[in-house]
Design a protein around this motif. Sequence first.
Motif, PDB file in Angstrom:
ATOM      1  N   VAL A 161       0.829  -1.202   0.000  1.00 28.60           N
ATOM      2  CA  VAL A 161       0.000   0.000   0.000  1.00 28.60           C
ATOM      3  C   VAL A 161       0.867   1.256   0.000  1.00 28.60           C
ATOM      4  O   VAL A 161       0.563   2.237  -0.688  1.00 28.60           O
ATOM      5  CB  VAL A 161      -0.956  -0.006   1.217  1.00 28.60           C
ATOM      6  CG1 VAL A 161      -1.667   1.334   1.364  1.00 28.60           C
ATOM      7  CG2 VAL A 161      -1.983  -1.125   1.067  1.00 28.60           C
ATOM      8  N   GLY A 162       1.963   1.233   0.761  1.00 28.04           N
ATOM      9  CA  GLY A 162       2.867   2.383   0.759  1.00 28.04           C
ATOM     10  C   GLY A 162       3.436   2.657  -0.615  1.00 28.04           C
ATOM     11  O   GLY A 162       3.472   3.810  -1.082  1.00 28.04           O
ATOM     12  N   TYR A 163       3.868   1.599  -1.299  1.00 33.87           N
ATOM     13  CA  TYR A 163       4.410   1.756  -2.644  1.00 33.87           C
ATOM     14  C   TYR A 163       3.339   2.260  -3.601  1.00 33.87           C
ATOM     15  O   TYR A 163       3.578   3.192  -4.397  1.00 33.87           O
ATOM     16  CB  TYR A 163       4.965   0.425  -3.145  1.00 33.87           C
ATOM     17  CG  TYR A 163       5.450   0.463  -4.577  1.00 33.87           C
ATOM     18  CD1 TYR A 163       6.730   0.905  -4.885  1.00 33.87           C
ATOM     19  CD2 TYR A 163       4.616   0.079  -5.622  1.00 33.87           C
ATOM     20  CE1 TYR A 163       7.179   0.958  -6.197  1.00 33.87           C
ATOM     21  CE2 TYR A 163       5.047   0.133  -6.941  1.00 33.87           C
ATOM     22  CZ  TYR A 163       6.323   0.563  -7.215  1.00 33.87           C
ATOM     23  OH  TYR A 163       6.755   0.621  -8.519  1.00 33.87           O
ATOM     24  N   LEU A 164       2.156   1.660  -3.547  1.00 34.99           N
ATOM     25  CA  LEU A 164       1.083   2.080  -4.451  1.00 34.99           C
ATOM     26  C   LEU A 164       0.683   3.529  -4.218  1.00 34.99           C
ATOM     27  O   LEU A 164       0.420   4.275  -5.173  1.00 34.99           O
ATOM     28  CB  LEU A 164      -0.124   1.160  -4.282  1.00 34.99           C
ATOM     29  CG  LEU A 164       0.044  -0.291  -4.747  1.00 34.99           C
ATOM     30  CD1 LEU A 164      -1.193  -1.106  -4.409  1.00 34.99           C
ATOM     31  CD2 LEU A 164       0.322  -0.351  -6.256  1.00 34.99           C
ATOM     32  N   SER A 165       0.637   3.935  -2.957  1.00 38.59           N
ATOM     33  CA  SER A 165       0.255   5.332  -2.691  1.00 38.59           C
ATOM     34  C   SER A 165       1.344   6.305  -3.121  1.00 38.59           C
ATOM     35  O   SER A 165       1.049   7.440  -3.509  1.00 38.59           O
ATOM     36  CB  SER A 165      -0.085   5.513  -1.204  1.00 38.59           C
ATOM     37  OG  SER A 165       1.053   5.368  -0.380  1.00 38.59           O
ATOM     38  N   ASP A 166       2.611   5.886  -3.066  1.00 37.11           N
ATOM     39  CA  ASP A 166       3.687   6.714  -3.614  1.00 37.11           C
ATOM     40  C   ASP A 166       3.489   6.953  -5.100  1.00 37.11           C
ATOM     41  O   ASP A 166       3.862   8.004  -5.636  1.00 37.11           O
ATOM     42  CB  ASP A 166       5.046   6.039  -3.405  1.00 37.11           C
ATOM     43  CG  ASP A 166       5.565   6.167  -1.981  1.00 37.11           C
ATOM     44  OD1 ASP A 166       5.077   7.045  -1.247  1.00 37.11           O
ATOM     45  OD2 ASP A 166       6.457   5.386  -1.612  1.00 37.11           O
ATOM     46  N   ASN A 167       2.927   5.964  -5.784  1.00 39.00           N
ATOM     47  CA  ASN A 167       2.840   5.987  -7.241  1.00 39.00           C
ATOM     48  C   ASN A 167       1.428   6.226  -7.750  1.00 39.00           C
ATOM     49  O   ASN A 167       1.094   5.879  -8.883  1.00 39.00           O
ATOM     50  CB  ASN A 167       3.371   4.662  -7.796  1.00 39.00           C
ATOM     51  CG  ASN A 167       4.822   4.444  -7.443  1.00 39.00           C
ATOM     52  OD1 ASN A 167       5.691   5.140  -7.943  1.00 39.00           O
ATOM     53  ND2 ASN A 167       5.106   3.497  -6.552  1.00 39.00           N
ATOM     54  N   THR A 168       0.603   6.804  -6.911  1.00 41.54           N
ATOM     55  CA  THR A 168      -0.775   7.131  -7.272  1.00 41.54           C
ATOM     56  C   THR A 168      -0.946   8.639  -7.311  1.00 41.54           C
ATOM     57  O   THR A 168      -0.397   9.352  -6.478  1.00 41.54           O
ATOM     58  CB  THR A 168      -1.759   6.532  -6.241  1.00 41.54           C
ATOM     59  OG1 THR A 168      -1.686   5.112  -6.288  1.00 41.54           O
ATOM     60  CG2 THR A 168      -3.196   6.959  -6.527  1.00 41.54           C
ATOM     61  N   TRP A 169      -1.689   9.114  -8.273  1.00 39.26           N
ATOM     62  CA  TRP A 169      -2.094  10.516  -8.244  1.00 39.26           C
ATOM     63  C   TRP A 169      -3.393  10.695  -9.009  1.00 39.26           C
ATOM     64  O   TRP A 169      -3.540  10.248 -10.149  1.00 39.26           O
ATOM     65  CB  TRP A 169      -1.045  11.457  -8.826  1.00 39.26           C
ATOM     66  CG  TRP A 169      -1.553  12.874  -8.882  1.00 39.26           C
ATOM     67  CD1 TRP A 169      -1.921  13.599  -9.975  1.00 39.26           C
ATOM     68  CD2 TRP A 169      -1.818  13.708  -7.751  1.00 39.26           C
ATOM     69  NE1 TRP A 169      -2.387  14.838  -9.601  1.00 39.26           N
ATOM     70  CE2 TRP A 169      -2.334  14.933  -8.235  1.00 39.26           C
ATOM     71  CE3 TRP A 169      -1.668  13.541  -6.384  1.00 39.26           C
ATOM     72  CZ2 TRP A 169      -2.702  15.979  -7.394  1.00 39.26           C
ATOM     73  CZ3 TRP A 169      -2.040  14.577  -5.550  1.00 39.26           C
ATOM     74  CH2 TRP A 169      -2.537  15.782  -6.056  1.00 39.26           C
ATOM     75  N   SER A 170      -4.349  11.341  -8.366  1.00 43.25           N
ATOM     76  CA  SER A 170      -5.610  11.719  -8.987  1.00 43.25           C
ATOM     77  C   SER A 170      -5.856  13.184  -8.660  1.00 43.25           C
ATOM     78  O   SER A 170      -5.818  13.570  -7.490  1.00 43.25           O
ATOM     79  CB  SER A 170      -6.758  10.868  -8.441  1.00 43.25           C
ATOM     80  OG  SER A 170      -8.007  11.451  -8.755  1.00 43.25           O
ATOM     81  N   PRO A 171      -6.098  14.036  -9.669  1.00 46.70           N
ATOM     82  CA  PRO A 171      -6.360  15.451  -9.384  1.00 46.70           C
ATOM     83  C   PRO A 171      -7.533  15.658  -8.434  1.00 46.70           C
ATOM     84  O   PRO A 171      -7.570  16.635  -7.688  1.00 46.70           O
ATOM     85  CB  PRO A 171      -6.670  16.025 -10.778  1.00 46.70           C
ATOM     86  CG  PRO A 171      -5.979  15.115 -11.728  1.00 46.70           C
ATOM     87  CD  PRO A 171      -6.065  13.753 -11.115  1.00 46.70           C
ATOM     88  N   ARG A 172      -8.475  14.711  -8.442  1.00 43.17           N
ATOM     89  CA  ARG A 172      -9.646  14.834  -7.568  1.00 43.17           C
ATOM     90  C   ARG A 172      -9.412  14.217  -6.196  1.00 43.17           C
ATOM     91  O   ARG A 172      -9.762  14.805  -5.174  1.00 43.17           O
ATOM     92  CB  ARG A 172     -10.856  14.180  -8.231  1.00 43.17           C
ATOM     93  CG  ARG A 172     -12.124  14.266  -7.381  1.00 43.17           C
ATOM     94  CD  ARG A 172     -13.307  13.659  -8.105  1.00 43.17           C
ATOM     95  NE  ARG A 172     -14.522  13.761  -7.298  1.00 43.17           N
ATOM     96  CZ  ARG A 172     -15.703  13.278  -7.676  1.00 43.17           C
ATOM     97  NH1 ARG A 172     -15.833  12.673  -8.858  1.00 43.17           N
ATOM     98  NH2 ARG A 172     -16.754  13.407  -6.889  1.00 43.17           N
ATOM     99  N   TRP A 173      -8.816  13.024  -6.138  1.00 46.59           N
ATOM    100  CA  TRP A 173      -8.717  12.280  -4.903  1.00 46.59           C
ATOM    101  C   TRP A 173      -7.345  12.363  -4.234  1.00 46.59           C
ATOM    102  O   TRP A 173      -7.201  12.065  -3.058  1.00 46.59           O
ATOM    103  CB  TRP A 173      -9.057  10.808  -5.140  1.00 46.59           C
ATOM    104  CG  TRP A 173     -10.478  10.608  -5.544  1.00 46.59           C
ATOM    105  CD1 TRP A 173     -10.949  10.359  -6.798  1.00 46.59           C
ATOM    106  CD2 TRP A 173     -11.625  10.686  -4.696  1.00 46.59           C
ATOM    107  NE1 TRP A 173     -12.322  10.261  -6.794  1.00 46.59           N
ATOM    108  CE2 TRP A 173     -12.762  10.451  -5.504  1.00 46.59           C
ATOM    109  CE3 TRP A 173     -11.802  10.911  -3.329  1.00 46.59           C
ATOM    110  CZ2 TRP A 173     -14.045  10.455  -4.982  1.00 46.59           C
ATOM    111  CZ3 TRP A 173     -13.092  10.913  -2.818  1.00 46.59           C
ATOM    112  CH2 TRP A 173     -14.190  10.685  -3.643  1.00 46.59           C
TER     113      TRP A 173
END
Length: 456
Positions: A64-76
């Motif tokens: 989850v830490g890795y995925l959140s590092d590599n996630t971006w949504s302008p809305r969320w």
Amino acid sequence: MKRQKLSFWEIWNMSFGFLGIQFGMALQGGFMSRVFQTLGADQESIPFLWLAAPLTGLLVQPIVGYLSDNTWSPRWGRRKPYFLIGAILSSTALFFVPYSPHLWMAAGFLWILDASINISMEPFRALVADKLPDEQRSFGFVVQTLIIGVGTWVASNLPWLVTNLGVPNDAPPGVVPPSVKVAFSIGAFVFIASILYTILTTSEYPPEKGDKSIGKGKFDFFHEIVDSIRNMNPTMRKLGAIQFFSWFAFFTMWSLATPALTEHVFDAPIPVQGTALESSTGQVSTFEIANGKYQSAADSVGSYMGVYGLSSMIFALLLAYYTSKSRLNRKLVHMISLILGGIGFISMYFVPSPRYLILSFALVGISWGSILSMPYAMLSSSVNPQKMGMMMGLFNMFIVIPQIIAAVGGINFLYKLLGDNAINAMVIAGISLIISGLLNLTIKNKKAISYQVNYD
């Protein structure tokens, strides 16, 4: 990107979701062993029933830490999607846990609950480092600890509170009392509501220009995990050793405090089902009397455990005031706090009456307040901010591995070196915390001890 300093209320809003996370953790830590015992688990098997929880954290948090590092949504945003997913799953599990008709089902719900809490928790740690400049991080983690303390105290007292409001605290053998069911339902609501509050009141910084981490593939994940473990910096390793002994102690408390204290301090061990039947005269059976005494003692243990949340809250308030004005020697604070907590655990063996548990858990609360803030503040100043989520997740290895060792027999083996009574487990927890405190002497990195950035 240079981070702007945030006001107290901005930091409060971004940390408020931890209230719900802590409701889940406190109800889990304070009452799951009670649920297990009510459903027929013997004292020796309780730590093993907790095994799924740390195993789940070992797998879930780095991912989850890795995925959140590599996630971006302008809305969320980057971290908030994981808050929400974890909150929905955790709230569902919290609601259904006390309705489990069988022991295996309760253990399964604990597994789901802990996995879901982990989905929400580490992104919250990373959010503090994402949003705050380095000189505010100690303050940010301390505010987070303050909210955690509030959650621990309130959630730990929920069964006692709803019982005093008229909800029955007794039930037939093998059935969890209604007071516990109502408490878990309240916890489920608070979990989702507090997470939604943070999501709606907090924005996140977009990825820095040229950041190539967003959208990496699965092969990058495995490569980076292995590479980060292999090249873990010395400060993180030393903090890991400190975390190991700290969390061994607290896992011991969560899994065995209820049987240890109901038996040793309250003289109200859980009765064996079927040892006595209702007499022909219609009098209440010996089992029902003993079971009522145990359930009442278990409520009291939960309330006394809530004291460590209240104590950690007061400790966090003092730290918040100090860190808002001055530099903090994180190493010294953490060392003293852990040693005090160790003394608190050991004192449980010697208390002459239940009311003295307030003092024992107050000392434990000081160590808990420090555990939830100082290691993360030191870590956040010694790792690359672009990998903050993954490094926070990897840091979790030093939390879950000692819990796994404890669950598969470590607690039972160690405390039985002192005798067969479960209260000896609290003595082992105290010794473990004191060792953890002394290991702070190995931290030499001045930039981690203070608040400057260091990537080495």
